[in-house]
Motif scaffolding. Structure first.
Motif, PDB file in Angstrom:
ATOM      1  N   TRP A  46      46.472  41.959  55.330  1.00 52.30           N
ATOM      2  CA  TRP A  46      46.800  41.131  53.865  1.00 52.30           C
ATOM      3  C   TRP A  46      48.211  40.309  53.945  1.00 52.30           C
ATOM      4  O   TRP A  46      48.162  39.215  53.599  1.00 52.30           O
ATOM      5  CB  TRP A  46      46.578  42.315  52.779  1.00 52.30           C
TER       6      TRP A  46
ATOM      7  N   GLU B 261      37.798  38.739  50.837  1.00 50.94           N
ATOM      8  CA  GLU B 261      38.504  38.174  49.745  1.00 50.94           C
ATOM      9  C   GLU B 261      37.518  38.451  48.399  1.00 50.94           C
ATOM     10  O   GLU B 261      38.047  38.779  47.451  1.00 50.94           O
ATOM     11  CB  GLU B 261      38.373  36.684  49.870  1.00 50.94           C
TER      12      GLU B 261
ATOM     13  N   ASP C  69      38.884  41.664  46.617  1.00 53.07           N
ATOM     14  CA  ASP C  69      40.055  41.219  45.900  1.00 53.07           C
ATOM     15  C   ASP C  69      39.744  40.558  44.671  1.00 53.07           C
ATOM     16  O   ASP C  69      40.104  41.149  43.491  1.00 53.07           O
ATOM     17  CB  ASP C  69      40.883  40.142  46.943  1.00 53.07           C
ATOM     18  N   GLU C  70      38.615  39.657  44.649  1.00 54.78           N
ATOM     19  CA  GLU C  70      38.350  39.033  43.540  1.00 54.78           C
ATOM     20  C   GLU C  70      37.602  40.354  42.570  1.00 54.78           C
ATOM     21  O   GLU C  70      37.933  40.223  41.356  1.00 54.78           O
ATOM     22  CB  GLU C  70      36.976  37.813  43.584  1.00 54.78           C
ATOM     23  N   TRP C  71      36.762  41.053  43.177  1.00 54.52           N
ATOM     24  CA  TRP C  71      36.177  42.197  42.321  1.00 54.52           C
ATOM     25  C   TRP C  71      37.345  43.051  41.688  1.00 54.52           C
ATOM     26  O   TRP C  71      37.148  43.207  40.660  1.00 54.52           O
ATOM     27  CB  TRP C  71      35.154  42.849  43.211  1.00 54.52           C
ATOM     28  N   ALA C  72      38.306  43.466  42.549  1.00 60.98           N
ATOM     29  CA  ALA C  72      39.100  44.510  42.196  1.00 60.98           C
ATOM     30  C   ALA C  72      40.232  43.553  40.941  1.00 60.98           C
ATOM     31  O   ALA C  72      40.654  44.412  40.166  1.00 60.98           O
ATOM     32  CB  ALA C  72      40.141  44.660  43.451  1.00 60.98           C
ATOM     33  N   THR C  73      40.248  42.399  40.966  1.00 61.41           N
ATOM     34  CA  THR C  73      41.106  41.822  40.050  1.00 61.41           C
ATOM     35  C   THR C  73      40.362  41.856  38.374  1.00 61.41           C
ATOM     36  O   THR C  73      40.911  42.052  37.494  1.00 61.41           O
ATOM     37  CB  THR C  73      41.340  40.399  40.213  1.00 61.41           C
ATOM     38  N   ARG C  74      38.991  41.956  38.694  1.00 60.80           N
ATOM     39  CA  ARG C  74      38.236  42.077  37.268  1.00 60.80           C
ATOM     40  C   ARG C  74      37.974  43.329  37.029  1.00 60.80           C
ATOM     41  O   ARG C  74      37.458  43.813  35.886  1.00 60.80           O
ATOM     42  CB  ARG C  74      37.066  41.171  37.734  1.00 60.80           C
ATOM     43  N   TRP C  75      38.271  44.206  38.022  1.00 62.35           N
ATOM     44  CA  TRP C  75      37.810  45.845  37.854  1.00 62.35           C
ATOM     45  C   TRP C  75      38.531  46.305  36.732  1.00 62.35           C
ATOM     46  O   TRP C  75      39.803  46.337  36.586  1.00 62.35           O
ATOM     47  CB  TRP C  75      38.183  46.557  39.255  1.00 62.35           C
ATOM     48  N   HIS C  76      37.936  46.974  35.755  1.00 66.35           N
ATOM     49  CA  HIS C  76      38.656  47.782  34.833  1.00 66.35           C
ATOM     50  C   HIS C  76      37.726  49.152  34.477  1.00 66.35           C
ATOM     51  O   HIS C  76      36.498  49.047  34.250  1.00 66.35           O
ATOM     52  CB  HIS C  76      38.261  47.102  33.285  1.00 66.35           C
TER      53      HIS C  76
END
Length: 109
Positions: free
Chosen positions: A36, A96, A99-106
């Protein structure tokens, strides 16, 4: 510790299946962080720069990870520092979406 490579036995697999070799490599402490931190193509950090970027990884662990990533063809060392190889950039592109999924993960309660 040897560099996990397809076709060779790795942690969790004696068959050396490519996915198992990749998971062994990426599952090692600090490996994903090193990848990263090398994502910027404009700068080639030195060993010391990379150690600082990784937030205090020991020099022995960083050295081992860089040796493994270089042996796996993911990282290249040039006179001015470390860079992702073309293989490493391809791997990063494939990471990547995580990373996008983790950003939206709640996590749900």
């Amino acid at each position: 510790m040897t560099t996990p490579l397809p076709g060779k036995p790795v942690r969790g697999s004696t068959t050396g299946r490519p996915i198992m070799a990749l998971l062994d490599l990426l599952g090692r402490r600090w490996t994903l962080r090193v990848i990263w931190e090398l994502r910027e193509e404009t700068a080639a950090p030195t060993f010391r720069d990379l150690q600082i970027r990784c937030g205090g990884v020991s020099s022995s662990v960083l050295s081992a990870r860089l040796r493994e990533l270089t042996g796996a063809g993911v990282v290249q060392h040039r006179g001015d520092g470390y860079r992702l190889s073309e293989t490493g950039r391809d791997l990063l592109r494939r990471l990547e979406p995580l990373d996008e999924w983790a950003t939206r993960w709640h996590p749900s309660d």
